[in-house]
Design a protein around this motif. Structure first.
Motif, short mmCIF file in Angstrom:
data_model
loop_
_atom_site.label_atom_id
_atom_site.label_comp_id
_atom_site.label_asym_id
_atom_site.label_seq_id
_atom_site.Cartn_x
_atom_site.Cartn_y
_atom_site.Cartn_z
N ARG A 122 -17.42 0.80 10.32
CA ARG A 122 -16.60 -0.40 10.10
C ARG A 122 -15.37 -0.41 10.99
NH1 ARG A 122 -16.93 -3.16 5.13
NH2 ARG A 122 -17.26 -1.22 3.99
N SER A 150 -16.14 6.48 7.49
CA SER A 150 -15.38 7.23 6.49
C SER A 150 -16.09 8.49 6.01
CB SER A 150 -15.06 6.33 5.29
OG SER A 150 -16.25 5.89 4.68
N GLN A 194 -23.75 8.42 1.07
CA GLN A 194 -25.03 7.88 1.58
C GLN A 194 -25.11 7.99 3.10
OE1 GLN A 194 -22.94 6.12 -0.36
NE2 GLN A 194 -24.00 5.65 -2.27
N HIS A 195 -23.98 7.97 3.77
CA HIS A 195 -23.99 8.17 5.22
C HIS A 195 -24.24 9.66 5.51
CE1 HIS A 195 -23.33 7.08 9.40
NE2 HIS A 195 -22.68 8.23 9.53
N SER A 226 -23.13 2.91 10.88
CA SER A 226 -23.08 3.04 9.42
C SER A 226 -23.64 1.75 8.82
CB SER A 226 -21.64 3.22 8.95
OG SER A 226 -20.94 1.99 9.07
N ARG A 227 -23.91 1.80 7.54
CA ARG A 227 -24.45 0.60 6.89
C ARG A 227 -23.41 -0.52 6.90
NH1 ARG A 227 -27.31 0.10 0.98
NH2 ARG A 227 -26.75 -2.07 0.65
N GLN A 277 -29.34 2.25 11.87
CA GLN A 277 -28.53 2.75 10.74
C GLN A 277 -28.85 4.21 10.44
OE1 GLN A 277 -28.17 0.21 7.24
NE2 GLN A 277 -28.33 2.02 5.94
N VAL A 278 -27.79 4.98 10.28
CA VAL A 278 -27.92 6.39 9.92
C VAL A 278 -27.54 6.53 8.45
CG1 VAL A 278 -26.96 8.70 10.27
CG2 VAL A 278 -27.42 7.22 12.24
N GLY A 279 -28.37 7.23 7.68
CA GLY A 279 -28.02 7.46 6.28
C GLY A 279 -29.20 7.37 5.37
N GLN A 280 -28.89 7.36 4.09
CA GLN A 280 -29.93 7.40 3.08
C GLN A 280 -30.99 6.31 3.27
OE1 GLN A 280 -28.84 6.33 -0.94
NE2 GLN A 280 -30.04 8.05 -1.66
N THR A 281 -30.56 5.08 3.52
CA THR A 281 -31.54 4.01 3.69
C THR A 281 -31.74 3.66 5.15
OG1 THR A 281 -29.82 2.38 3.29
CG2 THR A 281 -31.14 3.05 1.42
N GLY A 319 -14.93 5.83 13.50
CA GLY A 319 -14.59 4.78 12.54
C GLY A 319 -15.52 4.74 11.36
N ASN A 376 -11.24 9.21 13.59
CA ASN A 376 -10.90 8.30 12.50
C ASN A 376 -9.39 8.26 12.38
OD1 ASN A 376 -10.48 7.15 9.80
ND2 ASN A 376 -12.68 7.50 9.51
N LYS A 377 -8.85 7.06 12.16
CA LYS A 377 -7.38 6.99 12.13
C LYS A 377 -6.79 7.45 10.80
CE LYS A 377 -6.99 2.01 11.29
NZ LYS A 377 -6.66 0.72 11.91
N LEU A 406 -9.76 4.81 17.41
CA LEU A 406 -10.94 4.99 18.26
C LEU A 406 -10.84 4.16 19.54
CD1 LEU A 406 -13.39 2.55 18.17
CD2 LEU A 406 -13.38 3.25 15.80
#
Ligand SMILES: Cc1cc2nc3c(=O)[nH]c(=O)nc-3n(C[C@H](O)[C@H](O)[C@@H](O)COP(=O)(O)OP(=O)(O)OC[C@H]3O[C@@H](n4cnc5c(N)ncnc54)[C@H](O)[C@@H]3O)c2cc1C
Ligand SMILES: Cc1cc2nc3c(=O)[nH]c(=O)nc-3n(C[C@H](O)[C@H](O)[C@H](O)COP(=O)(O)OP(=O)(O)OC[C@H]3O[C@@H](n4cnc5c(N)ncnc54)[C@H](O)[C@@H]3O)c2cc1C
Lengths: 320, 262
Positions: free
Chosen positions: A208, A266, A270-271, A233-234, A247-251, A264, A285-286, A304
């Motif tokens: 995001r 978090s 799930q990620h 990310s989702r 998309q990287v992650g559970q789904t 960027g 990440n800021k 970033l």
């Protein structure tokens, strides 16, 4: 020595890397016999032989492209009947898992999915799984029947091990269920020229914090400087900034590269489920409190939009 | 015409909780709150949409196989709008693996009566993504799985499956087993009215004998797979964290070079 069936994932005869990794793992428990189906199946033989396949069973029929999953199960079942293998290994793609599951049920066996390692054991192969978003590691085996195991990409190194790779035609009779689910249309995905996400040695992801589809160019530029795949990310995918296939992650995809760079993002559970097994993790990440920093080998607390372009430039300079 | 939809829903430990294993290497369900697997909300949602878009009389039954508390998952699905619920509950089910779960679900679906089964793409605990395919195999009906778009008309189910290499349009005659992804459409929140109505909706309880399944066919003893070891992943050693003061990108490049990535 016992034979081990390896299901071949290929595109018109070009064998995908996860299959070559399976051949390495198969050699730990027996002699690999590969099963290649569909258009171009025979063209897989050279690559498979070079990586240890003593035999390559092939079969082509229009059913493999025209109907979903079941024709491939029929063929794999025919191969099991022909070979009586000590185990069946299948790449852990969405389709691979479905094929493996139905095969296991038909041959009266258990199934283990998403193994990240495989070892010979006294009572059959022992599979390592990384579960609960990679917070636990389990070791499991099949208690009944011929072990059917799906293995995640990047679980083993590809090793050359020349073998005969003799091509044999597999006789397949399709079941009544084979033509149950018709594929009425297919739109091939356009290639970006970048490595396949699940197979890449380096993955550069944006979340995001990238704040807009146009800004993904920054992420892509960094990826290209490293020869990496691009992930998202989702939150970035749901916002429409990047395709769901990335998309990287559970789904989304589960990746296990040598290097994962999260920008960027978090670090929601799930990620993490899709990237926590990466060998080296880097984040930009800021927010110094972002949970992703709990995972990193190296983290930069910063914007970033400053850090990523500078990093890309520096990489280009160093690579000359 | 009528259309009977059975939605399979799983009760899972909350992924944001501290999930771990019990001494017998099954999932410890006592220490972590359970809930309806979020990915099954998408299955309930698609069932509701099929019903809303249909001229037929549609009945939606939600089905779970799980311990006593799994009723919570059923209540959630009922409050979203499903019509009735079936809970398969039996002490002998403790430790059942995927092959065993598919047996129980298949028998329960057959006993309930169905034209269409809708499942989630994967549970959020086991995350195998195999149950829908196993169910189709057991029931001997087409699998139309991992759909990001689904519709039912005139006894035919159609959908779109977005795979790695291609996006495919699929079609099958009913009865069939469908699974839907989280791209199929946001799941609705239960309304207050829905929550109140759910309290009056019927929840049937079945045990193994209701389904003609022997205890040896399921549970830890009957499992086709055996977990021999489960250990917490060692905590990552604390990494280096640097604040960007203008040179962050260069410092990161230096690190990547030191690790031989450049
Ligand atoms: C960490 C972990 C690892 C596991 N590894 C294995 C393994 O390698 N091999 C093995 O055989 N078993 C394994 N199991 C057990 C297995 O996950 C469960 O037995 C099981 O319910 C089926 O798999 P799944 O939950 O992954 O379902 P999936 O196949 O991911 O679920 C897909 C869909 O099926 C439906 N569904 C699944 N379970 C139920 C249920 N109980 N009631 C109603 N609907 C349901 C839901 O609609 C769900 O969305 C594992 C369990 C855990 C917790
Ligand atoms: C069932 C289910 C499945 C899911 N599956 C997935 C999945 O597969 N993959 C996935 O990713 N998520 C998944 N999610 C969603 C997940 O819970 C999170 O919502 C999501 O991962 C958040 O994405 P993010 O980190 O990009 O966004 P956020 O959590 O909003 O984080 C954005 C981060 O960017 C940082 N940032 C903002 N601006 C800048 C800047 N200029 N420079 C540097 N940093 C900046 C912020 O500090 C923040 O940490 C799933 C959720 C559920 C319920």
């Amino acid at each position: 020595m016992a034979e081990v069936l390896v299901y071949v994932d290929h595109v018109d005869g070009a064998v995908r890397k996860p299959t070559l990794e399976l051949l390495t793992l198969a050699r730990r428990i027996g002699e690999p016999v590969a099963v290649a189906l569909g258009a171009g199946a025979e063209n897989t033989a050279a690559a498979l032989a070079e990586h240890g396949a003593v035999k390559v069973l092939t079969h082509d029929a229009s059913e493999y492209a025209d109907y979903l999953v079941v024709p491939k199960v029929d063929a794999l079942q025919a191969a099991v009947a022909a070979v009586s293998p000590a185990a069946v290994l299948v790449p852990s793609s969405a389709e691979g898992k479905e094929i493996a599951a139905r095969l296991a049920l038909r041959i009266g066996s258990g199934i283990i999915t998403d193994a990240v390692d495989l070892e010979a054991g006294d009572e059959g192969p022992v599979a390592t799984q990384s579960v609960f978003a990679a917070s636990f590691t389990t070791k499991s085996r099949i208690a009944k029947g011929t072990p059917v195991i799906t293995v995640k990409p990047n679980s083993a190194a590809v090793e050359a091990a020349p073998a005969a790779g003799a091509v044999e035609a597999l006789a397949v009779t399709f079941s009544a269920q084979a033509t149950g689910t018709k594929v009425t249309g297919r739109t091939a995905r356009e290639s970006t020229g970048r490595p396949e996400l699940t197979e890449a040695a380096i993955v550069v992801s944006g979340g995001r914090g990238v704040n807009g589809a146009e800004n993904f160019a920054i992420i892509e530029a960094l990826a290209d400087s490293l020869g990496a795949a691009v992930g998202a990310s989702r939150a970035a995918v749901d916002a429409g900034w990047y395709p769901h296939t990335n998309q990287v992650g559970q789904t989304g995809k589960s990746v296990s590269p040598q290097l994962y760079i999260a920008n960027g993002i978090s670090g929601a559970i799930q990620h993490r489920a899709g990237m926590q097994t990466s060998k080296t993790i880097v984040a930009v990440n800021k927010d110094a409190e972002a949970p992703i920093f709990d995972l990193v080998d190296y983290g930069i607390v910063g914007d970033l939009f400053d850090v990523v372009p500078q990093l890309t430039e520096e990489i280009k300079t160093r690579k000359g | 015409m009528s259309l009977r939809i059975v939605v399979t829903v799983k009760y899972v430990p909350d992924a944001t909780g501290d999930r771990h294993f019990a001494d017998d290497l099954t999932v410890d369900r006592d220490d972590v709150d359970g809930l309806l697997s979020e990915l099954d909300e998408y299955a309930v949602e698609q069932a509701l949409q099929i019903s809303e878009n249909s001229d037929d009389d549609v009945e939606i039954t939600v089905l779970t196989v799980g311990p006593e508390d799994a009723k919570d998952a059923l209540r959630k699905a009922l409050s979203m709008g499903a019509d009735k619920a079936i809970h398969v509950e039996d002490d002998d089910l403790h430790g059942t693996d995927a092959i065993g779960t598919s047996l129980v679900l298949a028998k329960a679906v057959e006993k309930a009566g169905y034209d269409l089964v809708i499942s989630g793409m994967a549970s959020t605990d086991g995350t195998m993504g195999v149950l829908p395919a196993l169910l189709a195999e057991r029931l001997g009906v087409p699998q139309v799985t991992l759909l990001s778009e689904v519709s039912v008309e005139d006894g035919t189910v159609k959908g779109r499956r977005d795979g790695d290499a291609a996006s495919e349009q699929l079609e099958a005659s009913l009865p069939a087993v469908v699974s839907v992804t989280d791209q199929s459409g946001e799941a609705r929140y239960p309304s207050f009215k829905g929550i109140m109505a759910a309290k009056k909706k019927p929840v049937q309880s079945w045990d193994l004998s209701d389904l003609d399944i022997e205890a040896e066919e399921v549970g830890l003893e009957g499992a086709w797979t055996k977990v021999e070891d489960a250990s917490a992943r060692p905590a990552r050693t604390a990494g280096t964290i640097v604040k960007d003061e203008g040179e962050g990108g260069k410092q990161l490049a230096e690190y990547l070079a030191s690790q031989k990535f450049i």
